[in-house]
Design a protein around this motif. Structure first.
Motif, short mmCIF file in Angstrom:
data_model
loop_
_atom_site.label_atom_id
_atom_site.label_comp_id
_atom_site.label_asym_id
_atom_site.label_seq_id
_atom_site.Cartn_x
_atom_site.Cartn_y
_atom_site.Cartn_z
N ILE A 1 15.15 3.84 22.33
CA ILE A 1 14.76 3.89 20.92
C ILE A 1 13.90 2.68 20.59
CG2 ILE A 1 15.62 3.90 18.53
CD1 ILE A 1 18.27 5.10 19.80
N TYR A 2 12.71 2.96 20.07
CA TYR A 2 11.81 1.91 19.61
C TYR A 2 11.86 1.91 18.10
CZ TYR A 2 7.57 -0.53 18.31
OH TYR A 2 6.69 -1.42 17.73
N MET A 3 12.02 0.74 17.49
CA MET A 3 12.01 0.69 16.03
C MET A 3 11.16 -0.47 15.54
SD MET A 3 15.82 -0.69 14.96
CE MET A 3 15.50 -0.55 13.23
N THR A 4 10.50 -0.22 14.44
CA THR A 4 9.69 -1.22 13.75
C THR A 4 9.58 -0.75 12.30
OG1 THR A 4 7.61 -2.47 13.85
CG2 THR A 4 7.46 -0.09 14.23
N HIS A 5 9.14 -1.65 11.42
CA HIS A 5 9.00 -1.22 10.03
C HIS A 5 7.82 -0.27 9.86
CE1 HIS A 5 9.54 -1.25 5.73
NE2 HIS A 5 8.34 -1.79 5.52
N GLY A 6 6.73 -0.60 10.52
CA GLY A 6 5.57 0.29 10.49
C GLY A 6 4.35 -0.27 9.80
N HIS A 7 4.50 -1.32 8.99
CA HIS A 7 3.35 -1.85 8.27
C HIS A 7 2.29 -2.41 9.23
CE1 HIS A 7 6.10 -5.21 8.81
NE2 HIS A 7 5.19 -6.07 8.43
N ARG A 8 2.69 -2.94 10.37
CA ARG A 8 1.72 -3.46 11.34
C ARG A 8 1.20 -2.38 12.28
NH1 ARG A 8 1.98 -9.40 11.64
NH2 ARG A 8 3.55 -10.02 10.13
N SER A 9 1.76 -1.19 12.17
CA SER A 9 1.30 -0.03 12.96
C SER A 9 0.49 0.93 12.11
CB SER A 9 2.50 0.72 13.55
OG SER A 9 3.29 -0.13 14.33
N ASN A 10 0.17 0.53 10.89
CA ASN A 10 -0.64 1.35 9.98
C ASN A 10 -0.08 2.76 9.80
OD1 ASN A 10 -2.59 -0.64 9.36
ND2 ASN A 10 -3.60 -0.25 11.31
N VAL A 11 1.24 2.88 9.64
CA VAL A 11 1.85 4.21 9.54
C VAL A 11 1.44 4.96 8.28
CG1 VAL A 11 3.81 3.71 11.05
CG2 VAL A 11 4.01 3.25 8.59
N ARG A 12 0.88 4.26 7.31
CA ARG A 12 0.36 4.97 6.12
C ARG A 12 -0.80 5.90 6.49
NH1 ARG A 12 2.84 3.17 1.70
NH2 ARG A 12 3.21 0.96 1.38
N PHE A 13 -1.44 5.61 7.63
CA PHE A 13 -2.63 6.36 8.03
C PHE A 13 -2.39 7.23 9.26
CE2 PHE A 13 -3.87 2.38 5.95
CZ PHE A 13 -4.48 2.92 4.84
N GLY A 14 -1.12 7.41 9.65
CA GLY A 14 -0.79 8.25 10.79
C GLY A 14 0.10 7.52 11.77
N LEU A 15 0.50 8.24 12.81
CA LEU A 15 1.48 7.70 13.75
C LEU A 15 0.87 7.28 15.09
CD1 LEU A 15 4.43 10.19 13.11
CD2 LEU A 15 3.98 7.96 12.04
N THR A 16 -0.45 7.23 15.18
CA THR A 16 -1.11 6.94 16.46
C THR A 16 -0.69 5.60 17.04
OG1 THR A 16 -3.00 8.29 15.82
CG2 THR A 16 -3.34 6.73 17.64
N MET A 17 -0.78 4.52 16.26
CA MET A 17 -0.43 3.20 16.79
C MET A 17 1.05 3.12 17.13
SD MET A 17 -2.72 0.59 14.46
CE MET A 17 -2.03 -0.88 15.22
N LEU A 18 1.88 3.71 16.32
CA LEU A 18 3.32 3.75 16.59
C LEU A 18 3.59 4.53 17.88
CD1 LEU A 18 6.20 3.10 15.50
CD2 LEU A 18 6.11 5.31 14.33
N SER A 19 2.92 5.64 18.06
CA SER A 19 3.08 6.46 19.25
C SER A 19 2.66 5.70 20.51
CB SER A 19 2.27 7.75 19.12
OG SER A 19 2.40 8.54 20.28
N ILE A 20 1.55 5.01 20.43
CA ILE A 20 1.06 4.24 21.59
C ILE A 20 2.10 3.19 21.99
CG2 ILE A 20 -0.66 2.53 22.33
CD1 ILE A 20 -2.71 4.22 20.66
N ARG A 21 2.63 2.46 21.02
CA ARG A 21 3.61 1.42 21.33
C ARG A 21 4.91 2.05 21.87
NH1 ARG A 21 4.90 -2.81 23.75
NH2 ARG A 21 6.45 -4.16 22.78
N ALA A 22 5.35 3.15 21.30
CA ALA A 22 6.55 3.82 21.78
C ALA A 22 6.36 4.28 23.22
CB ALA A 22 6.90 5.00 20.87
N GLN A 23 5.18 4.80 23.54
CA GLN A 23 4.89 5.20 24.91
C GLN A 23 4.88 4.00 25.85
OE1 GLN A 23 1.55 8.14 25.29
NE2 GLN A 23 1.69 8.15 23.04
N GLU A 24 4.31 2.88 25.40
CA GLU A 24 4.25 1.67 26.23
C GLU A 24 5.64 1.20 26.65
OE1 GLU A 24 0.24 -0.48 24.38
OE2 GLU A 24 2.22 -1.23 23.82
N VAL A 25 6.61 1.32 25.75
CA VAL A 25 7.96 0.82 26.05
C VAL A 25 8.87 1.92 26.63
CG1 VAL A 25 7.76 -1.00 24.32
CG2 VAL A 25 8.91 1.15 23.71
N GLY A 26 8.33 3.11 26.81
CA GLY A 26 9.10 4.20 27.40
C GLY A 26 10.10 4.84 26.47
#
Length: 170
Positions: free
Chosen positions: A74-99
């Motif tokens: 499980i990867y968790m973050t608040h999301g403000h630094r992953s620009n989640v207001r504009f989609g889940l791409t950055m969050l998805s990339i980081r989640a993939q990086e950590v498996g």
């Protein structure tokens, strides 16, 4: 495994106390996705894995957490630094990086349940200040099984929100 996910209570400590009192021993893990506005050493955090939000100013909070359980990474973050207001791409990339196979986030104050690239994305909404089309304060419970995930969102009275339920096969 059963996970409780809450976020964005913005200083409303009492609702977190209620959640802990109701669910301690009934779920396997509790997560808080930031913007609690509580001190990082608050005794409530003995029951939660927690991250910092853009309204949390205690430097003791972590930006992200990676938790491994018997079933999940499980990867968790608040999301403000992953620009989640504009989609889940950055969050998805980081989640993939950590498996990770589950990514938890807050920030947008809207309930989200999505499954993409073998990752379950969950935003529990805001327990205190909901935004978006469903104006109901909420938190989520994830049932993670080998064959898939069942998500149910709940209101502040701890009742299921009928229109906010989702199932995803792994």
């Amino acid at each position: 495994m059963k996970y409780l996910v809450v976020s964005d209570n913005h200083g409303d400590r009492n609702i977190l106390v209620e959640i802990v009192n109701r669910y301690v021993g009934m779920v396997d893990h509790m997560f808080h996705c930031g913007d609690s506005e509580l001190a990082a050493n608050d005794e409530l955090w003995n029951h939660f894995t927690v991250v910092t939000g853009n309204c949390d100013y205690d430097l003791e909070y972590k930006e992200e957490q990676i938790i491994e359980t018997e079933e999940d990474v499980i990867y968790m973050t608040h999301g403000h630094r992953s620009n989640v207001r504009f989609g889940l791409t950055m969050l998805s990339i980081r989640a993939q990086e950590v498996g990770a196979n589950i990514a938890l986030f807050g920030h947008i104050h809207q309930a989200v349940a999505d499954y993409d690239k073998h990752i379950l994305f969950v935003n529990p909404g805001s327990i205190s200040q909901p935004r978006g089309p469903v104006q109901i304060p909420s938190y989520a419970i994830i049932d993670s099984e080998k064959e898939g995930y069942h998500l149910q969102f709940y209101n502040r009275s701890h009742q299921p929100i009928e229109e906010l339920v989702a199932d995803f096969a792994r």
